[in-house]
Design a protein around this motif. Sequence first.
Motif, PDB file in Angstrom:
ATOM      1  N   UNK A 205       0.859  -1.183   0.000  1.00 47.42           N
ATOM      2  CA  UNK A 205       0.000   0.000   0.000  1.00 47.42           C
ATOM      3  C   UNK A 205       0.895   1.233   0.000  1.00 47.42           C
ATOM      4  N   UNK A 206       0.342   2.361  -0.425  1.00 37.99           N
ATOM      5  CA  UNK A 206       1.150   3.578  -0.558  1.00 37.99           C
ATOM      6  C   UNK A 206       1.738   4.023   0.786  1.00 37.99           C
ATOM      7  N   UNK A 207       0.979   3.900   1.864  1.00 39.71           N
ATOM      8  CA  UNK A 207       1.475   4.277   3.185  1.00 39.71           C
ATOM      9  C   UNK A 207       2.560   3.343   3.680  1.00 39.71           C
ATOM     10  N   UNK A 208       2.455   2.061   3.306  1.00 37.51           N
ATOM     11  CA  UNK A 208       3.468   1.075   3.680  1.00 37.51           C
ATOM     12  C   UNK A 208       4.787   1.345   2.967  1.00 37.51           C
ATOM     13  N   UNK A 209       4.698   1.817   1.736  1.00 35.60           N
ATOM     14  CA  UNK A 209       5.908   2.181   0.984  1.00 35.60           C
ATOM     15  C   UNK A 209       6.593   3.368   1.653  1.00 35.60           C
ATOM     16  N   UNK A 224      11.357  -8.547   2.576  1.00 34.00           N
ATOM     17  CA  UNK A 224      11.016  -7.167   2.913  1.00 34.00           C
ATOM     18  C   UNK A 224       9.935  -7.218   3.994  1.00 34.00           C
ATOM     19  N   UNK A 225      10.144  -6.527   5.118  1.00 33.69           N
ATOM     20  CA  UNK A 225       9.178  -6.535   6.205  1.00 33.69           C
ATOM     21  C   UNK A 225       8.303  -5.297   6.199  1.00 33.69           C
ATOM     22  N   UNK A 226       6.999  -5.510   6.392  1.00 41.13           N
ATOM     23  CA  UNK A 226       6.060  -4.395   6.493  1.00 41.13           C
ATOM     24  C   UNK A 226       5.753  -4.189   7.979  1.00 41.13           C
ATOM     25  N   UNK A 227       6.321  -3.155   8.568  1.00 36.71           N
ATOM     26  CA  UNK A 227       6.225  -2.945  10.014  1.00 36.71           C
ATOM     27  C   UNK A 227       5.571  -1.625  10.415  1.00 36.71           C
ATOM     28  N   UNK A 228       5.350  -0.737   9.441  1.00 44.16           N
ATOM     29  CA  UNK A 228       4.753   0.556   9.769  1.00 44.16           C
ATOM     30  C   UNK A 228       4.127   1.162   8.507  1.00 44.16           C
ATOM     31  N   UNK A 229       3.297   2.162   8.729  1.00 41.57           N
ATOM     32  CA  UNK A 229       2.695   2.884   7.608  1.00 41.57           C
ATOM     33  C   UNK A 229       2.687   4.373   7.924  1.00 41.57           C
ATOM     34  N   UNK A 243      -3.560  19.432   9.350  1.00 40.17           N
ATOM     35  CA  UNK A 243      -3.159  18.035   9.171  1.00 40.17           C
ATOM     36  C   UNK A 243      -1.709  17.844   9.605  1.00 40.17           C
ATOM     37  N   UNK A 244      -1.335  16.587   9.818  1.00 41.64           N
ATOM     38  CA  UNK A 244       0.052  16.272  10.099  1.00 41.64           C
ATOM     39  C   UNK A 244       0.356  14.849   9.644  1.00 41.64           C
ATOM     40  N   UNK A 245       1.645  14.587   9.394  1.00 47.24           N
ATOM     41  CA  UNK A 245       2.087  13.264   8.987  1.00 47.24           C
ATOM     42  C   UNK A 245       2.388  12.447  10.232  1.00 47.24           C
ATOM     43  N   UNK A 246       1.847  11.226  10.296  1.00 47.50           N
ATOM     44  CA  UNK A 246       2.119  10.345  11.426  1.00 47.50           C
ATOM     45  C   UNK A 246       2.604   8.992  10.919  1.00 47.50           C
ATOM     46  N   UNK A 247       3.345   8.307  11.768  1.00 45.93           N
ATOM     47  CA  UNK A 247       3.841   6.976  11.464  1.00 45.93           C
ATOM     48  C   UNK A 247       3.219   6.014  12.470  1.00 45.93           C
ATOM     49  N   UNK A 248       2.470   5.035  11.990  1.00 43.57           N
ATOM     50  CA  UNK A 248       1.766   4.105  12.872  1.00 43.57           C
ATOM     51  C   UNK A 248       2.021   2.671  12.438  1.00 43.57           C
ATOM     52  N   UNK A 290       5.892  11.582   1.915  1.00 40.90           N
ATOM     53  CA  UNK A 290       4.492  11.383   2.288  1.00 40.90           C
ATOM     54  C   UNK A 290       3.677  10.830   1.114  1.00 40.90           C
ATOM     55  N   UNK A 291       2.569  10.139   1.417  1.00 44.62           N
ATOM     56  CA  UNK A 291       1.772   9.473   0.376  1.00 44.62           C
ATOM     57  C   UNK A 291       1.325  10.364  -0.773  1.00 44.62           C
ATOM     58  N   UNK A 292       0.920  11.606  -0.484  1.00 48.53           N
ATOM     59  CA  UNK A 292       0.390  12.431  -1.578  1.00 48.53           C
ATOM     60  C   UNK A 292       1.476  12.858  -2.558  1.00 48.53           C
ATOM     61  N   UNK A 293       2.746  12.886  -2.101  1.00 50.35           N
ATOM     62  CA  UNK A 293       3.849  13.198  -3.020  1.00 50.35           C
ATOM     63  C   UNK A 293       4.065  12.041  -3.988  1.00 50.35           C
TER      64      UNK A 293
END
Length: 367
Positions: A205-209, A224-229, A243-248, A290-293
């Motif tokens: 997913x775009x956030x995972x990338x 490749x491990x997917x550990x955050x988005x 708005x703000x960018x967060x890592x979850x 960030x995803x929108x970029x």
Amino acid sequence: MARRGENIYKRKDGRWEGRYIKGRQQNGKIHYGYIYGYKYSEVKHQLILKKYEKQTNHSKNLLPYEGQLLDWSNYWLETFVRPTVKSSTYASYKNKMNVHVLSRIGSIKLQKLTQADIDSMLKKMDKTLKASSIRSIVSVLKNCLSKAVSLKLLIENPCLGLELPKIRRKTVQALSIKDQAKLVQEINTSQKFFSIMLALQTGLRIGEICGLKWEDIDFENNTLGVNRTVLRIQIEDTSGRKTEIVEVTPKSTNSQRKIPISKSLRKKLLELKAISKSDYVISNKHKALEPRTIAYRFQIIRKKIGLENFSFHSLRHTFATRCLEAGGNIATISSLLGHSSTKMTLDCYTNSFFSEERQLVEKLEFV
């Protein structure tokens, strides 16, 4: 079929059957009571009496509350939601309530709120929102009011029994092999388009990338491990930021996964790592992109090569479709995508099985 907003049905034996909520079992499941009669008006009258009787009995134990739905919603969000969920989930709930619910019915007193009020709100939503969005909003409102019921601020949840719009699933859009080849040729012209290649070859997913770090990549075992988005959420602060960018952490347990990488992708990742000065694989100097970029960069390319009808998420569908075409089974593909179940994968990619279905039927051809 019952009339809108009523639980009265015509039975095959000629009688009318009325259904009402009698109570709830310990597991929260609704326990229904039933009324039968040969006249519709008779059953409806009995249902009204049952409802009045129930309200009278329950109102004795109902706690006094003069606040509006707006007041209760804000209290619920801050007291019961914020401490128990991710910041992104809290922001999503708050936005759904503020924008779609409270702006319409927030001024109604909580204990005066009726199903008719909510139904009227749904009719207005139905003109501008998708069925899936409406269902998501009602789910949040239902949870909000369920807490009020459990605290004896409401007799029953007015969201119960609502007639919600049905979701019509869209056909999954995946790139053809020809269009995929055109896209790959274009993204190989610049390193800044590498995120698109990652999506094509991993189904991320775009956030995972955006959240992918070098520490997540095992070059020895080619995984490749997917550990955050990474995502942008809505906030309210004194500086005026909206708005703000967060890592979850990923959206579910299944989303946190390991994906094998091909030799060609491993080679490209090593080349990128050699020049990287960031902890993130896809970065803007030292920060995560960030995803929108990333979505904007894909937009530039898809317009250039005539793929305007495809979104960035289509790359994930393309990865899954190529896996299907290569003979991958549903369980494996579901695991690679991080789906919560194989049923979800089947629901998403049923149309991609058409070529396999044709081949199967042709084998059954009678001579």
